[in-house]
Write a protein that holds these residues in place. Structure first.
Motif, PDB file in Angstrom:
ATOM      1  N   ILE A 114      -7.696  -7.367  -0.913  1.00  0.00           N
ATOM      2  CA  ILE A 114      -7.206  -7.249   0.466  1.00  0.00           C
ATOM      3  C   ILE A 114      -6.501  -5.899   0.521  1.00  0.00           C
ATOM      4  O   ILE A 114      -5.626  -5.629  -0.310  1.00  0.00           O
ATOM      5  N   LEU A 115      -6.889  -5.081   1.462  1.00  0.00           N
ATOM      6  CA  LEU A 115      -6.245  -3.777   1.620  1.00  0.00           C
ATOM      7  C   LEU A 115      -5.447  -3.835   2.920  1.00  0.00           C
ATOM      8  O   LEU A 115      -6.027  -4.077   3.988  1.00  0.00           O
ATOM      9  N   THR A 116      -4.121  -3.647   2.822  1.00  0.00           N
ATOM     10  CA  THR A 116      -3.326  -3.719   4.059  1.00  0.00           C
ATOM     11  C   THR A 116      -3.574  -2.452   4.875  1.00  0.00           C
ATOM     12  O   THR A 116      -4.119  -1.467   4.370  1.00  0.00           O
ATOM     13  N   LYS A 117      -3.100  -2.510   6.121  1.00  0.00           N
ATOM     14  CA  LYS A 117      -3.291  -1.362   7.014  1.00  0.00           C
ATOM     15  C   LYS A 117      -2.636  -0.127   6.389  1.00  0.00           C
ATOM     16  O   LYS A 117      -3.226   0.941   6.337  1.00  0.00           O
ATOM     17  N   ALA A 118      -1.399  -0.321   5.880  1.00  0.00           N
ATOM     18  CA  ALA A 118      -0.695   0.813   5.269  1.00  0.00           C
ATOM     19  C   ALA A 118      -1.368   1.220   3.964  1.00  0.00           C
ATOM     20  O   ALA A 118      -1.442   2.408   3.629  1.00  0.00           O
ATOM     21  N   GLY A 119      -1.886   0.233   3.227  1.00  0.00           N
ATOM     22  CA  GLY A 119      -2.576   0.532   1.972  1.00  0.00           C
ATOM     23  C   GLY A 119      -3.767   1.446   2.206  1.00  0.00           C
ATOM     24  O   GLY A 119      -4.058   2.343   1.404  1.00  0.00           O
ATOM     25  N   ALA A 120      -4.448   1.228   3.355  1.00  0.00           N
ATOM     26  CA  ALA A 120      -5.641   2.020   3.669  1.00  0.00           C
ATOM     27  C   ALA A 120      -5.285   3.466   4.015  1.00  0.00           C
ATOM     28  O   ALA A 120      -6.162   4.324   4.120  1.00  0.00           O
ATOM     29  N   GLU A 121      -3.986   3.743   4.201  1.00  0.00           N
ATOM     30  CA  GLU A 121      -3.559   5.137   4.404  1.00  0.00           C
ATOM     31  C   GLU A 121      -3.575   5.886   3.069  1.00  0.00           C
ATOM     32  O   GLU A 121      -3.531   7.101   3.024  1.00  0.00           O
ATOM     33  N   PHE A 122      -3.525   5.130   1.958  1.00  0.00           N
ATOM     34  CA  PHE A 122      -3.419   5.766   0.639  1.00  0.00           C
ATOM     35  C   PHE A 122      -4.710   5.723  -0.159  1.00  0.00           C
ATOM     36  O   PHE A 122      -5.006   6.629  -0.912  1.00  0.00           O
ATOM     37  N   VAL A 123      -5.455   4.616  -0.051  1.00  0.00           N
ATOM     38  CA  VAL A 123      -6.762   4.565  -0.718  1.00  0.00           C
ATOM     39  C   VAL A 123      -7.791   4.105   0.310  1.00  0.00           C
ATOM     40  O   VAL A 123      -7.459   3.358   1.238  1.00  0.00           O
ATOM     41  N   THR A 124      -9.002   4.532   0.147  1.00  0.00           N
ATOM     42  CA  THR A 124     -10.008   4.181   1.157  1.00  0.00           C
ATOM     43  C   THR A 124     -10.665   2.846   0.827  1.00  0.00           C
ATOM     44  O   THR A 124     -10.817   2.513  -0.357  1.00  0.00           O
TER      45      THR A 124
END
Ligand code: C5P
Length: 401
Positions: free
Chosen positions: A37-47
């Motif tokens: 699960i990639l959080t919204k903020a997580g997706a700012e750091f890894v694609t």
């Protein structure tokens, strides 16, 4: 390790998210599959693309995604894995989980799951030390969440302190320790094991006492890991600020003599693990009433007598000796030599030695050396719960014919 262990990895929003990519690869090499699960903020750091490529799976991002829900509902997603790992676990994610909020896919999965959860926090040092985060940490631990504590070092934000996410190798070791424990059926069923933990306190008078520094964390973690393998654990503990682990029979004591009596009452046992920091001496003649400054002159004389050595007593040869007796040794130098000397002096079978010249006392991480006769193993740095899991596994192997 079987080949079909699965984790659900929640990648929160922090610079450390890049380390989660390395974690996925490390786990894959050990045969542990990751769904993410990639959080919204997580997706700012890894694609999402790199996560999908490494997990070789779809990446889940939205709570209200029609296609995701049609394929796999969020409840099912949260229960399909054997373990949920949140890495990096941000302050926000910890706060949501501590509160039981379900405001996005990650927090909903954490609330909906019936599986164990392991968090590897990562945040700025001030955020980590903030009473709110520490409160959330304590709450989550009380709820049974396991932690790989953050490390100290320079941070991406330019500050220095505790808050850097543990290295992927350390998190992978904790995941592995968890699995090696949970795949093992109840290998310690029917085995009684005594664990001593915490400090002892030795009264000078009704209000004062002599004691040792000991949080009890390592001993309590060992008691819990042994119980998870099915052992009948008798935890004999001095005063600590910890909750009793579930499925463990706890005897609370104060003095070394009480601790010894409680251990002897728990015999016969198959094994004993002496983790307690027992006070070596006690005041010879504790006063019945509070000592008054004006009555005893400038300085009271402190006559001390030696306390019984619990480890040595339990190690004594005889029909009641547990088959396996394990001691701990906190050393500041020449760890191996001192630990080997301690085995001989105490008569125990194994010594778990650690170098306490750093920040082990009261902390959550530990680097230990395990000495079994002539065999010396240096375990990599890991959390106290991972040390406990690994030790419980070794005890089970030693007690199984
Ligand atoms: O001698 P030292 O205190 O360094 O030894 C540490 C080990 O001995 C630990 O396992 C501790 O629990 C145990 N011990 C004990 N009773 C004592 C002193 C130490 O069981 N009085």
């Amino acid at each position: 390790m079987t080949r079909d262990q699965r984790i659900l990895l929640i990648i929160g929003g922090g610079v450390a998210a890049y380390k989660s990519l390395a974690l996925i690869r490390l786990l894959a090499r050990k045969g542990i599959k990751t769904r993410a699960i990639l959080t919204k903020a997580g997706a700012e750091f890894v694609t999402p693309l790199s996560v999908a490529a490494l997990t070789e799976d779809k990446v889940y991002q939205d709570l209200f995604s029609l296609t995701d829900e049609a394929e796999m509902g969020h409840i099912e997603l949260s229960r399909q894995a054997d373990l949920i790992v949140a890495a990096p676990a941000t302050a926000d994610l910890m706060a949501k989980a501590a509160q039981g909020l379900a405001s996005d896919l990650a927090s909903t999965a954490l609330l909906a799951t019936d599986k164990p959860v392991l968090m590897a926090p990562a945040m700025n040092v001030r955020m980590w030390l903030h009473p709110a985060t520490q409160r959330n940490l304590a709450r989550l631990k009380a709820d049974g969440v396991r932690f790989v504590e953050p490390e100290e070092g320079p941070m991406a934000c330019g500050e220095f302190g505790v808050g850097r996410m543990a290295e992927p190798e350390t998190i992978a070791a904790a995941v592995e320790a968890f699995f090696s424990l949970s795949v093992t059926p109840q290998t310690l069923a029917g085995k009684r094991i005594i664990v001593t933990a915490g400090p002892t306190i030795e009264p000078l008078d009704p209000v004062r006492f002599l004691s040792n520094r000991s949080s009890g964390k390592q001993g309590y973690a060992i008691a819990e890991s042994l119980a998870r393998l099915g052992a009948d654990v008798r935890l004999v503990s001095g005063p600590v600020a910890l909750e009793a682990p579930s499925r463990v029979k706890l005897s609370l004591v104060e003095t070394a003599r009480e601790m010894l009596a409680a251990c002897e009452a728990a015999l016969p046992a198959d094994a004993a693990v002496c983790v307690a920091a027992v006070a070596d001496w006690r005041p010879e003649d504790p006063a019945a009433a509070k000592l008054k400054k004006d009555k005893i002159g400038a300085q009271p004389a402190l006559a001390l007598v030696e306390n019984p050595d619990i480890l040595k007593t339990l190690s004594r040869k005889g029909p009641r000796r547990p088959r396996l007796v394990i001691g701990f040794a906190a050393e500041t130098n020449d760890v191996e030599a001192h630990a080997k000397a301690k085995i001989a002096k105490k008569g125990c079978d194994w010594i778990i030695a650690n170098d306490v010249s750093g920040d082990v006392m009261g902390g959550d991480a530990n680097t230990v050396m395990v000495i079994r006769g002539d065999a010396v193993d240096l375990w990599p740095p890991m959390s106290k719960t991972a040390v406990a899991d690994r030790l419980a596994q070794a005890v089970a192997e030693a007690l199984t014919p």
